[in-house]
Design a protein around this motif. Structure first.
Motif, PDB file in Angstrom:
ATOM      1  N   ASP A  59      29.544  50.313  58.696  1.00  0.00           N
ATOM      2  CA  ASP A  59      29.075  50.531  57.333  1.00  0.00           C
ATOM      3  C   ASP A  59      28.656  51.997  57.229  1.00  0.00           C
ATOM      4  N   PRO A  60      29.358  52.808  56.430  1.00  0.00           N
ATOM      5  CA  PRO A  60      29.056  54.244  56.381  1.00  0.00           C
ATOM      6  C   PRO A  60      27.657  54.565  55.852  1.00  0.00           C
ATOM      7  N   THR A  61      27.011  53.629  55.174  1.00  0.00           N
ATOM      8  CA  THR A  61      25.661  53.853  54.663  1.00  0.00           C
ATOM      9  C   THR A  61      24.618  53.732  55.767  1.00  0.00           C
ATOM     10  N   SER A  62      24.905  52.966  56.777  1.00  0.00           N
ATOM     11  CA  SER A  62      23.951  52.659  57.832  1.00  0.00           C
ATOM     12  C   SER A  62      23.850  53.789  58.854  1.00  0.00           C
ATOM     13  N   SER A  63      22.675  53.896  59.483  1.00  0.00           N
ATOM     14  CA  SER A  63      22.478  54.912  60.524  1.00  0.00           C
ATOM     15  C   SER A  63      22.838  54.382  61.916  1.00  0.00           C
ATOM     16  N   ILE A  64      23.263  53.125  62.020  1.00  0.00           N
ATOM     17  CA  ILE A  64      23.478  52.532  63.348  1.00  0.00           C
ATOM     18  C   ILE A  64      24.887  52.723  63.894  1.00  0.00           C
ATOM     19  N   GLY A  65      25.767  53.355  63.140  1.00  0.00           N
ATOM     20  CA  GLY A  65      27.111  53.616  63.631  1.00  0.00           C
ATOM     21  C   GLY A  65      28.003  52.397  63.567  1.00  0.00           C
ATOM     22  N   SER A  66      28.872  52.253  64.555  1.00  0.00           N
ATOM     23  CA  SER A  66      29.831  51.153  64.544  1.00  0.00           C
ATOM     24  C   SER A  66      29.743  50.353  65.835  1.00  0.00           C
ATOM     25  N   GLN A  67      30.287  49.151  65.764  1.00  0.00           N
ATOM     26  CA  GLN A  67      30.420  48.293  66.945  1.00  0.00           C
ATOM     27  C   GLN A  67      31.832  47.731  66.933  1.00  0.00           C
ATOM     28  N   THR A  68      32.492  47.813  68.069  1.00  0.00           N
ATOM     29  CA  THR A  68      33.829  47.255  68.203  1.00  0.00           C
ATOM     30  C   THR A  68      33.800  46.180  69.278  1.00  0.00           C
ATOM     31  N   THR A  69      34.337  45.018  68.947  1.00  0.00           N
ATOM     32  CA  THR A  69      34.432  43.909  69.876  1.00  0.00           C
ATOM     33  C   THR A  69      35.888  43.493  69.979  1.00  0.00           C
ATOM     34  N   THR A  70      36.381  43.345  71.197  1.00  0.00           N
ATOM     35  CA  THR A  70      37.736  42.871  71.417  1.00  0.00           C
ATOM     36  C   THR A  70      37.667  41.477  72.019  1.00  0.00           C
ATOM     37  N   VAL A  71      38.241  40.517  71.324  1.00  0.00           N
ATOM     38  CA  VAL A  71      38.310  39.129  71.778  1.00  0.00           C
ATOM     39  C   VAL A  71      39.681  38.971  72.426  1.00  0.00           C
ATOM     40  N   LYS A  72      39.694  38.599  73.719  1.00  0.00           N
ATOM     41  CA  LYS A  72      40.932  38.623  74.498  1.00  0.00           C
ATOM     42  C   LYS A  72      41.412  37.215  74.855  1.00  0.00           C
ATOM     43  N   GLY A  73      42.702  37.078  74.965  1.00  0.00           N
ATOM     44  CA  GLY A  73      43.283  35.786  75.332  1.00  0.00           C
ATOM     45  C   GLY A  73      43.111  34.743  74.247  1.00  0.00           C
ATOM     46  N   VAL A  74      43.180  35.178  72.993  1.00  0.00           N
ATOM     47  CA  VAL A  74      43.044  34.258  71.859  1.00  0.00           C
ATOM     48  C   VAL A  74      44.225  33.295  71.849  1.00  0.00           C
ATOM     49  N   ASN A  75      43.925  32.012  71.673  1.00  0.00           N
ATOM     50  CA  ASN A  75      44.951  30.983  71.607  1.00  0.00           C
ATOM     51  C   ASN A  75      44.594  30.035  70.470  1.00  0.00           C
ATOM     52  N   ILE A  76      45.493  29.887  69.517  1.00  0.00           N
ATOM     53  CA  ILE A  76      45.242  29.070  68.324  1.00  0.00           C
ATOM     54  C   ILE A  76      45.146  27.592  68.696  1.00  0.00           C
TER      55      ILE A  76
END
Length: 155
Positions: A99-116
């Motif tokens: 969120d560009p308004t926030s001072s906390i920056g960004s968080q990226t999470t990668t979910v691996k081995g996803v199976n429907i």
């Protein structure tokens, strides 16, 4: 007394999602809601000298759901490959909250081995303004390459 400033909460619309399926990266612009959870598997342990049953973690189970607008056939194609030919596909999903308004920056999470697990293969609804579908899945790994920083507190 310090407090969290409202501007540092993260807007649910401020983010990006990408799926990497068979080496091809696809922007998931059609995601309305995405939620992945990791739950510890625990074993109950009883020991001498302690009346309470103790617990010890021994792994985890990854589950999730995503609500998507009914505008892509990508996941139906994957399910069709499995139901017709037994070819099951595992892929990764990367979620970035920023969120560009926030001072906390960004968080990226990668979910691996996803199976429907389950998804809608056909849908009609005369009362719906927009068609949406719920897709449930499991996963077996995850990573968090970048994290939020602490917010600037108000005084």
């Amino acid at each position: 007394m310090s407090f969290l400033m409202a501007k540092d909460t993260i807007s649910g619309q401020s983010g990006r999602a990408y799926a990497t399926i068979n080496g091809i990266v696809e922007e998931m612009f059609y995601v309305k809601k995405f939620e992945a959870k990791a739950k510890k598997n625990k074993k109950e342990i009883r020991t001498l000298g302690k009346n309470a049953t103790q617990n010890k973690a021994n792994g985890f189970a990854g589950t999730g759901t995503m609500t998507i607008y009914y505008v892509t056939s990508k996941f139906r194609e994957l399910m069709l490959q499995y139901t017709k030919y037994g070819i099951d596909t595992y892929f990764d999903i990367q979620i970035t909250n920023e969120d560009p308004t926030s001072s906390i920056g960004s968080q990226t999470t990668t979910v691996k081995g996803v199976n429907i697990d389950e998804l809608t293969i056909a849908l009609l609804d005369v009362d719906a303004e927009t068609l949406e579908e719920e897709v449930s899945f499991t996963f077996d790994d995850w990573d968090m390459p970048n994290q939020f920083v602490s917010p600037t507190l108000g005084q």
